[in-house]
Write an enzyme that holds these catalytic residues in place. Structure first.
Site, PDB file in Angstrom:
ATOM      1  N   ASP A 157       6.729   0.800   6.633  1.00 42.80           N
ATOM      2  CA  ASP A 157       5.220   0.651   6.409  1.00 42.80           C
ATOM      3  C   ASP A 157       4.432   1.444   5.382  1.00 42.80           C
ATOM      4  O   ASP A 157       3.823   2.656   5.845  1.00 42.80           O
ATOM      5  CB  ASP A 157       4.293   0.404   7.697  1.00 42.80           C
ATOM      6  CG  ASP A 157       3.067   0.239   7.379  1.00 42.80           C
ATOM      7  OD1 ASP A 157       2.493  -0.113   6.620  1.00 42.80           O
ATOM      8  OD2 ASP A 157       1.985   0.622   8.575  1.00 42.80           O
ATOM      9  N   HIS A 188       3.673   3.006  12.551  1.00 43.95           N
ATOM     10  CA  HIS A 188       2.670   3.975  12.879  1.00 43.95           C
ATOM     11  C   HIS A 188       3.112   4.669  14.088  1.00 43.95           C
ATOM     12  O   HIS A 188       2.323   5.505  14.682  1.00 43.95           O
ATOM     13  CB  HIS A 188       1.443   2.865  13.711  1.00 43.95           C
ATOM     14  CG  HIS A 188       1.025   2.027  12.563  1.00 43.95           C
ATOM     15  ND1 HIS A 188      -0.276   1.579  12.745  1.00 43.95           N
ATOM     16  CD2 HIS A 188       1.201   1.628  11.394  1.00 43.95           C
ATOM     17  CE1 HIS A 188      -0.798   0.809  11.666  1.00 43.95           C
ATOM     18  NE2 HIS A 188       0.366   0.861  10.671  1.00 43.95           N
ATOM     19  N   HIS A 195       0.906  -1.203   0.029  1.00 43.41           N
ATOM     20  CA  HIS A 195      -0.033  -0.025  -0.136  1.00 43.41           C
ATOM     21  C   HIS A 195       0.978   1.475   0.118  1.00 43.41           C
ATOM     22  O   HIS A 195       1.910   1.291   0.560  1.00 43.41           O
ATOM     23  CB  HIS A 195      -1.303  -0.054   1.119  1.00 43.41           C
ATOM     24  CG  HIS A 195      -0.448   0.138   2.652  1.00 43.41           C
ATOM     25  ND1 HIS A 195       0.038   1.057   3.110  1.00 43.41           N
ATOM     26  CD2 HIS A 195      -0.170  -0.857   3.365  1.00 43.41           C
ATOM     27  CE1 HIS A 195       0.372   0.829   4.501  1.00 43.41           C
ATOM     28  NE2 HIS A 195       0.364  -0.526   4.743  1.00 43.41           N
ATOM     29  N   GLU A 247      -5.082   1.745   3.182  1.00 37.59           N
ATOM     30  CA  GLU A 247      -4.877   0.517   4.169  1.00 37.59           C
ATOM     31  C   GLU A 247      -4.986   1.054   5.660  1.00 37.59           C
ATOM     32  O   GLU A 247      -5.530   0.538   6.510  1.00 37.59           O
ATOM     33  CB  GLU A 247      -3.448  -0.081   3.618  1.00 37.59           C
ATOM     34  CG  GLU A 247      -3.424  -1.531   4.386  1.00 37.59           C
ATOM     35  CD  GLU A 247      -3.169  -1.378   5.866  1.00 37.59           C
ATOM     36  OE1 GLU A 247      -3.737  -2.416   6.695  1.00 37.59           O
ATOM     37  OE2 GLU A 247      -2.495  -0.488   6.320  1.00 37.59           O
ATOM     38  N   GLU A 248      -4.369   2.310   5.762  1.00 28.51           N
ATOM     39  CA  GLU A 248      -4.148   2.698   7.025  1.00 28.51           C
ATOM     40  C   GLU A 248      -5.425   3.283   7.547  1.00 28.51           C
ATOM     41  O   GLU A 248      -5.580   3.689   8.957  1.00 28.51           O
ATOM     42  CB  GLU A 248      -3.095   3.793   7.241  1.00 28.51           C
ATOM     43  CG  GLU A 248      -1.738   3.210   6.670  1.00 28.51           C
ATOM     44  CD  GLU A 248      -1.098   2.248   7.727  1.00 28.51           C
ATOM     45  OE1 GLU A 248      -1.635   1.847   8.639  1.00 28.51           O
ATOM     46  OE2 GLU A 248       0.115   1.869   7.491  1.00 28.51           O
ATOM     47  N   ASP A 274      -0.187   4.525   0.794  1.00 28.14           N
ATOM     48  CA  ASP A 274      -0.839   5.479   1.756  1.00 28.14           C
ATOM     49  C   ASP A 274      -0.012   5.070   2.997  1.00 28.14           C
ATOM     50  O   ASP A 274       0.640   4.143   3.631  1.00 28.14           O
ATOM     51  CB  ASP A 274      -2.369   5.285   2.100  1.00 28.14           C
ATOM     52  CG  ASP A 274      -2.789   4.123   2.915  1.00 28.14           C
ATOM     53  OD1 ASP A 274      -2.145   3.100   2.515  1.00 28.14           O
ATOM     54  OD2 ASP A 274      -3.215   4.182   3.846  1.00 28.14           O
TER      55      ASP A 274
HETATM   56 ZN   LIG Z   1       0.917  -1.390   6.306  1.00 27.74          ZN
END
Ligand SMILES: [Zn+2]
Length: 442
Positions: A120, A417, A87, A151-152, A89
Site C-alpha cells: 500500500d 497500515h 499513491h 492519500e493516507e 505516500d
Molecule cells: Zn493505499
C-alpha cells in the site's frame, strides 16, 4: 501471446524488486510533524523519473489544496483513455518494535517482501511499471497517470484537484490500484464501498443533577434514556435495526470465511459474530451502526447522582444502493422515536458520504475480468469494502461515463497500515500481467 507476456513479466521481476526496494527506502509519510517533506518530494521525483522511462511525457508535480504534490503524466496512444491511479505516500510505521524487519528496508522472508508501503501503495506503482515495461511500445490506449501524495492523510488534496482539473484527468476507464485480491492467487475487483453518516445525539431530561437516593425511581435519567435509545439500534442477533433502513441485502461476490474473519478481527473465544447474514453480507451489503463515543461521568469521580443530560456520537455505514441522505433521515427519525419518557432529543449531523458502486456492465470491466481470468487461470470474483474511498465518489461524480475499476496487490495478508506490511511478489507479477493484457485489449 499471453505466455509471451507472462515470460516477459517474469524476466522483469528482479527489476521490480530493485524498484520496490528503492521506493520503500523513502519514508514518504505525508505528515511534516513525523517526517521531513523532502521525503515525499523524493518519492514523487522517483515516480516522475521511472514513468518517463516507460514513455510518459508532460510529467510533472501538481500542488494540491492540502499542500501535497500529485504526479501527473500522459503517454499518448491510439484508442480509449485509461487513467492509472496510485499513491506514493505511506502510513507511518507505527510501533517500530512490532516490526520483525526494518520498516523502510525491503526484506524478503518466506517468499514475501516486507516493508512499509510494500503493498500500500508502492507495490501498485511497481505493478504499473512492470506492466508497461512488459508491453513495451505495444500499448493501444491513451494513458494518463495520477499518483497522489497524501492519500493516507485523508486531507482530500487529490479529490479537490480532480474537481478543479476535470479535463486533465478525464478518461474512459480509471484503474484505481489501491485494493487487493480476495486472497493470493484469487483474482478480484472491488466493486462497492459503503458510505457513512456521523451524528451526535443529545438527550436532556432535567434542569440539573439530582441525588439518586432522594429522586431516583421517579426522576427520568438522561443517561438511562440514551442507553435505551442506543440499544434500539441493534436486535438480539446484532443486526443493525434503524427503522426504515433495509438490513437484509446479500453479497453476490466472494465469500469471507467466518474463521478467517474471527482471526482477522481478533474476536475473543466464545464471543459471537454479529448478524443473521454471512460475513460478506454484514460488512459489504448491509448497514452497520457503531457507537463511537459517549459523554457521561467517568467511573472515577462519579457521584450518586441522576444525570440531567448525556450524548453519544454515532457512525452509520451505508450500504451500496442506499442513499446516504435517506439513511441519515431514517437514523434521525429513529433516534427521536426511540426516546423514552418524553426526554428531549436533538440530533446533529457531522459528516455524510455516499456509498460507491462501480459499473460492472461496461466493456472495460468485461475486458478486465477476462484479463484477470487469463493471468490467474481462474474466474475473477468481486469484493466490497466496508469503509469508503472518497476519491472514487469524486471520480464517479466528475466522470459519470467512466468505468472505475478497483484492484491491486493489497490482498488480506498484506497487513496494510499495520506493522510487518508485506507484498507477495506473485501478486505483483500476476496483476502486472493482467493489467498489460487489459491495456492491450482496450
Ligand atoms: Zn493505499
Amino acid at each position: 501471446m499471453a505466455m509471451q507476456l507472462r515470460e516477459r513479466v517474469a524476466s522483469l521481476m528482479d527489476r521490480a524488486h530493485g524498484d520496490l526496494a528503492e521506493l520503500v527506502a523513502i519514508p514518504s509519510v505525508a505528515d511534516a510533524r513525523q517526517y521531513p517533506p523532502e521525503e515525499c518530494a523524493r518519492a514523487a521525483r522517483w515516480v516522475v523519473d521511472h514513468f518517463a522511462e516507460v514513455g510518459f511525457t508532460n510529467l510533472g508535480l501538481h500542488e494540491t489544496s492540502d499542500g501535497s504534490h500529485a504526479v501527473y503524466g500522459e503517454r499518448p496512444g491510439p484508442g480509449p483513455t485509461v487513467l492509472l491511479y496510485a499513491h506514493y505516500d505511506v502510513q507511518p510505521p507505527l510501533d517500530e518494535k512490532e516490526w520483525r524487519t526494518p520498516p523502510f528496508t525491503l526484506t524478503e522472508s518466506g517468499g514475501r517482501w516486507y516493508g512499509r508501503g510494500a503493498a500500500d501503495c508502492k507495490g501498485n506503482i511497481v505493478m504499473h511499471l512492470t506492466a508497461l515495461r512488459a508491453l513495451g511500445d505495444d500499448v493501444p490506449a491513451h494513458l494518463k497517470l495520477i499518483v497522489e501524495g497524501s492519500e493516507e492523510q485523508g486531507t482530500g488534496g487529490l479529490e479537490d484537484f480532480v474537481v478543479k482539473h476535470p479535463d486533465l484527468l478525464r478518461a474512459d476507464t480509471i484503474l484505481v490500484c489501491d485494493t487487493g485480491n480476495a486472497a493470493v492467487g484469487v483474482p478480484a475487483a472491488t466493486v462497492t464501498l459503503r458510505g457513512m453518516v456521523n451524528v451526535v445525539v443529545t438527550v436532556e431530561a432535567l434542569a440539573g443533577e439530582l441525588h439518586s437516593g432522594m429522586f431516583g425511581g421517579a426522576a427520568p435519567d438522561a443517561l438511562a434514556a440514551l442507553v435505551r435509545i442506543l440499544a434500539s439500534l441493534r436486535d438480539e442477533a446484532g443486526n443493525t435495526t434503524v427503522s426504515g433502513l433495509d438490513n437484509g441485502q446479500t453479497w453476490s461476490g466472494a465469500p469471507y470465511a467466518p474463521e478467517q474473519f474471527r482471526s482477522d478481527s481478533g474476536l475473543l473465544d466464545g464471543v459471537d459474530l454479529l448478524g443473521s447474514g454471512s460475513i460478506s453480507d454484514m460488512i459489504w451489503a448491509r448497514p452497520a451502526v457503531t457507537v463511537l463515543g459517549i459523554d457521561c461521568p467517568p467511573v472515577v469521580g462519579s457521584a450518586a447522582a441522576i444525570q440531567p443530560h448525556a450524548r453519544a456520537r454515532l457512525n452509520l455505514r451505508v450500504p451500496p444502493g442506499t442513499d446516504a441522505v435517506k439513511a441519515l433521515d431514517a437514523l434521525i427519525a429513529h433516534l427521536h422515536s426511540a426516546a423514552p419518557w418524553g426526554v428531549r432529543v436533538t440530533v446533529t449531523k457531522e459528516a455524510l458520504g455516499q456509498p460507491f458502486e462501480a459499473r460492472t456492465d461496461g466493456p472495460a470491466y468485461r475486458a478486465f475480468a477476462a484479463a484477470m481470468a487469463e493471468a490467474y487461470g481462474r474466474e475473477m470474483t468481486t469484493l466490497g469494502q466496508g469503509g469508503s474511498i472518497p476519491l472514487c465518489n469524486v471520480f464517479a461524480d466528475t466522470f459519470p461515463q467512466a468505468e472505475i475499476i478497483l484492484m491491486g496487490v493489497e490482498e488480506p495478508t498484506a497487513a496494510i497500515h499495520a506493522p510487518n506490511e508485506s507484498v507477495d511478489p506473485r501478486e505483483i507479477a500476476s496483476l502486472a500481467e493482467a493489467e498489460a493484457l487489459f491495456l492491450r485489449k482496450r
